[in-house]
Design a protein around this motif. Structure first.
Motif, PDB file in Angstrom:
ATOM      1  N   ARG A 117     -15.357  13.004  -2.090  1.00  0.00           N
ATOM      2  CA  ARG A 117     -14.122  12.694  -2.807  1.00  0.00           C
ATOM      3  C   ARG A 117     -14.029  13.430  -4.139  1.00  0.00           C
ATOM      4  O   ARG A 117     -12.919  13.626  -4.654  1.00  0.00           O
ATOM      5  CB  ARG A 117     -14.008  11.180  -3.022  1.00  0.00           C
ATOM      6  N   VAL A 118     -15.143  13.838  -4.709  1.00  0.00           N
ATOM      7  CA  VAL A 118     -15.092  14.643  -5.927  1.00  0.00           C
ATOM      8  C   VAL A 118     -14.363  15.952  -5.646  1.00  0.00           C
ATOM      9  O   VAL A 118     -13.488  16.389  -6.412  1.00  0.00           O
ATOM     10  CB  VAL A 118     -16.512  14.912  -6.459  1.00  0.00           C
ATOM     11  N   GLU A 119     -14.705  16.587  -4.551  1.00  0.00           N
ATOM     12  CA  GLU A 119     -14.034  17.828  -4.155  1.00  0.00           C
ATOM     13  C   GLU A 119     -12.613  17.548  -3.694  1.00  0.00           C
ATOM     14  O   GLU A 119     -11.679  18.311  -3.991  1.00  0.00           O
ATOM     15  CB  GLU A 119     -14.833  18.492  -3.040  1.00  0.00           C
ATOM     16  N   GLN A 120     -12.418  16.447  -3.004  1.00  0.00           N
ATOM     17  CA  GLN A 120     -11.114  16.132  -2.423  1.00  0.00           C
ATOM     18  C   GLN A 120     -10.068  15.887  -3.497  1.00  0.00           C
ATOM     19  O   GLN A 120      -8.913  16.338  -3.375  1.00  0.00           O
ATOM     20  CB  GLN A 120     -11.240  14.910  -1.518  1.00  0.00           C
ATOM     21  N   ILE A 121     -10.418  15.196  -4.568  1.00  0.00           N
ATOM     22  CA  ILE A 121      -9.421  14.898  -5.601  1.00  0.00           C
ATOM     23  C   ILE A 121      -8.950  16.175  -6.274  1.00  0.00           C
ATOM     24  O   ILE A 121      -7.769  16.323  -6.611  1.00  0.00           O
ATOM     25  CB  ILE A 121      -9.973  13.879  -6.636  1.00  0.00           C
ATOM     26  N   VAL A 122      -9.852  17.131  -6.450  1.00  0.00           N
ATOM     27  CA  VAL A 122      -9.466  18.406  -7.047  1.00  0.00           C
ATOM     28  C   VAL A 122      -8.529  19.167  -6.122  1.00  0.00           C
ATOM     29  O   VAL A 122      -7.494  19.712  -6.553  1.00  0.00           O
ATOM     30  CB  VAL A 122     -10.718  19.248  -7.376  1.00  0.00           C
ATOM     31  N   ARG A 123      -8.857  19.213  -4.842  1.00  0.00           N
ATOM     32  CA  ARG A 123      -8.018  19.935  -3.883  1.00  0.00           C
ATOM     33  C   ARG A 123      -6.634  19.295  -3.752  1.00  0.00           C
ATOM     34  O   ARG A 123      -5.612  19.989  -3.725  1.00  0.00           O
ATOM     35  CB  ARG A 123      -8.693  19.966  -2.516  1.00  0.00           C
ATOM     36  N   LEU A 124      -6.587  17.980  -3.669  1.00  0.00           N
ATOM     37  CA  LEU A 124      -5.306  17.297  -3.453  1.00  0.00           C
ATOM     38  C   LEU A 124      -4.382  17.417  -4.659  1.00  0.00           C
ATOM     39  O   LEU A 124      -3.172  17.626  -4.507  1.00  0.00           O
ATOM     40  CB  LEU A 124      -5.548  15.827  -3.116  1.00  0.00           C
ATOM     41  N   THR A 125      -4.930  17.297  -5.858  1.00  0.00           N
ATOM     42  CA  THR A 125      -4.071  17.429  -7.043  1.00  0.00           C
ATOM     43  C   THR A 125      -3.618  18.871  -7.227  1.00  0.00           C
ATOM     44  O   THR A 125      -2.504  19.119  -7.693  1.00  0.00           O
ATOM     45  CB  THR A 125      -4.785  16.916  -8.301  1.00  0.00           C
ATOM     46  N   ALA A 126      -4.468  19.832  -6.845  1.00  0.00           N
ATOM     47  CA  ALA A 126      -4.060  21.234  -6.932  1.00  0.00           C
ATOM     48  C   ALA A 126      -2.901  21.520  -5.987  1.00  0.00           C
ATOM     49  O   ALA A 126      -2.006  22.323  -6.304  1.00  0.00           O
ATOM     50  CB  ALA A 126      -5.241  22.149  -6.616  1.00  0.00           C
ATOM     51  N   GLU A 127      -2.887  20.869  -4.838  1.00  0.00           N
ATOM     52  CA  GLU A 127      -1.824  21.099  -3.849  1.00  0.00           C
ATOM     53  C   GLU A 127      -0.452  20.644  -4.341  1.00  0.00           C
ATOM     54  O   GLU A 127       0.574  21.216  -3.947  1.00  0.00           O
ATOM     55  CB  GLU A 127      -2.167  20.391  -2.542  1.00  0.00           C
ATOM     56  N   LEU A 173       1.925  16.285 -15.627  1.00  0.00           N
ATOM     57  CA  LEU A 173       0.781  15.392 -15.489  1.00  0.00           C
ATOM     58  C   LEU A 173       0.856  14.683 -14.148  1.00  0.00           C
ATOM     59  O   LEU A 173       1.877  14.747 -13.458  1.00  0.00           O
ATOM     60  CB  LEU A 173       0.740  14.360 -16.636  1.00  0.00           C
ATOM     61  N   GLU A 174      -0.223  14.001 -13.802  1.00  0.00           N
ATOM     62  CA  GLU A 174      -0.218  13.081 -12.662  1.00  0.00           C
ATOM     63  C   GLU A 174      -0.532  11.684 -13.186  1.00  0.00           C
ATOM     64  O   GLU A 174      -1.600  11.474 -13.771  1.00  0.00           O
ATOM     65  CB  GLU A 174      -1.254  13.463 -11.611  1.00  0.00           C
ATOM     66  N   THR A 203      -2.057   5.527  -5.360  1.00  0.00           N
ATOM     67  CA  THR A 203      -0.995   6.526  -5.429  1.00  0.00           C
ATOM     68  C   THR A 203      -1.047   7.243  -6.774  1.00  0.00           C
ATOM     69  O   THR A 203      -1.321   6.634  -7.804  1.00  0.00           O
ATOM     70  CB  THR A 203       0.380   5.853  -5.266  1.00  0.00           C
ATOM     71  N   MET A 204      -0.768   8.555  -6.746  1.00  0.00           N
ATOM     72  CA  MET A 204      -0.614   9.331  -7.967  1.00  0.00           C
ATOM     73  C   MET A 204       0.789   9.932  -7.970  1.00  0.00           C
ATOM     74  O   MET A 204       1.286  10.366  -6.923  1.00  0.00           O
ATOM     75  CB  MET A 204      -1.669  10.443  -8.053  1.00  0.00           C
TER      76      MET A 204
END
Length: 214
Positions: A117-127, A173-174, A203-204
Motif C-alpha cells: 500500500r505504500v507503493e499503491q498510494i503513490v501510484r493512485l494519487t499520481a493517476e 491537493l487531495e 475516499t480522497m
C-alpha cells in the motif's frame, strides 16, 4: 489569529517528521496504508520522513512559530516543463510515467518493503493528479492533535495561498477526510474529477483552486 509562520530548513527535518507522524496517526489514509495502531506507530514515521526529505529538497515547508503545524508544498510543472523544480526533468509522457512508477517502488523499499500500500498510494494519487498547468501542490498539512480545530490549518494554508495569489499560481491537493474537504472548500478549493476510492479504504477528493487576484 496572528499566527507567525516561517519557512522550515534542513535543521528542522526531525521536528517536521515528528510533527507529521503525530498529526497523521489517526488520519484515514494513514490508517489504510498502515493498518493497526501498533504497526502504524512503529512504521508510519518512515513515510513522513521520505515525504519531508522530498519537499525540503524540491519545495517549501511552512511551519508555525510554536512548531505545532506545518504544510508541505511542491511546485509542479506544466506540460512543457515550465515551473519544474529541477532542470532537465521529464514531466510528461512515458518517461514521466516510468519515473513515477520507479519512484513509487523505491519509496516502498525505503519505507516498508513488505507493504504494497505504500507503493499503491503513490501510484493512485499520481493517476488523479491534474496535468497541463503549472501549480502548487499542497502535499500534506499537519497539526498536532492538541491544537487541531483551533484554526491553525486555515491560517497556515491561507498565508501560502496569499503568496500564490500574488504570483498567479493555482493550487491543488487531495483531501483525505470530509472534515478537511470542508476546510479547503472554505479556502476556495473545488473538487475536480472523480473522488479516489482507495481499495477497501477511505475516499480522497482531488481539489483545485484558481488564484484570486483581488
Amino acid at each position: 489569529m496572528g499566527v507567525t509562520i516561517r519557512a522550515a530548513g534542513e535543521d528542522d527535518r526531525e521536528l517536521i517528521v515528528r510533527l507529521l507522524d503525530e498529526a497523521f496517526q489517526d488520519d484515514p489514509v494513514s490508517g489504510w496504508v498502515f493498518p493497526g495502531e501498533e504497526y502504524r506507530r512503529s512504521t508510519h514515521h518512515r513515510l513522513m520522513a521520505a515525504f519531508t526529505d522530498t519537499v525540503l529538497a524540491e519545495g517549501r515547508i511552512d511551519i508555525t512559530e510554536d512548531e505545532t503545524a506545518c504544510a508541505l508544498w511542491l511546485p509542479m510543472p506544466d506540460d512543457d516543463g515550465h515551473g519544474a523544480p529541477q532542470d532537465g526533468a521529464d514531466p510528461v509522457g512515458e518517461g514521466a510515467e516510468s519515473d513515477e512508477a520507479d519512484e513509487a517502488a523505491r519509496l516502498r523499499e525505503t519505507v516498508d518493503p513488505g507493504n504494497a500500500r505504500v507503493e499503491q498510494i503513490v501510484r493512485l494519487t499520481a493517476e488523479i493528479h491534474p496535468t497541463g498547468r503549472a501549480h502548487a501542490y499542497l502535499w500534506m498539512i499537519g497539526v498536532v492533535p492538541g491544537r487541531q480545530g483551533q484554526g491553525l490549518g486555515g491560517e497556515l494554508i491561507g498565508k501560502a495561498l496569499d503568496r500564490y495569489d500574488r504570483d498567479g499560481v493555482p493550487a491543488y491537493l487531495e483531501a483525505s477526510s470530509a472534515r478537511s474537504r470542508a476546510l479547503y472548500e472554505r479556502l476556495g478549493f473545488e473538487v475536480v474529477g472523480e473522488p479516489l476510492e482507495l481499495p477497501d479504504g477511505p475516499t480522497m477528493w482531488p481539489m483545485w483552486r484558481e488564484p484570486n487576484p483581488s
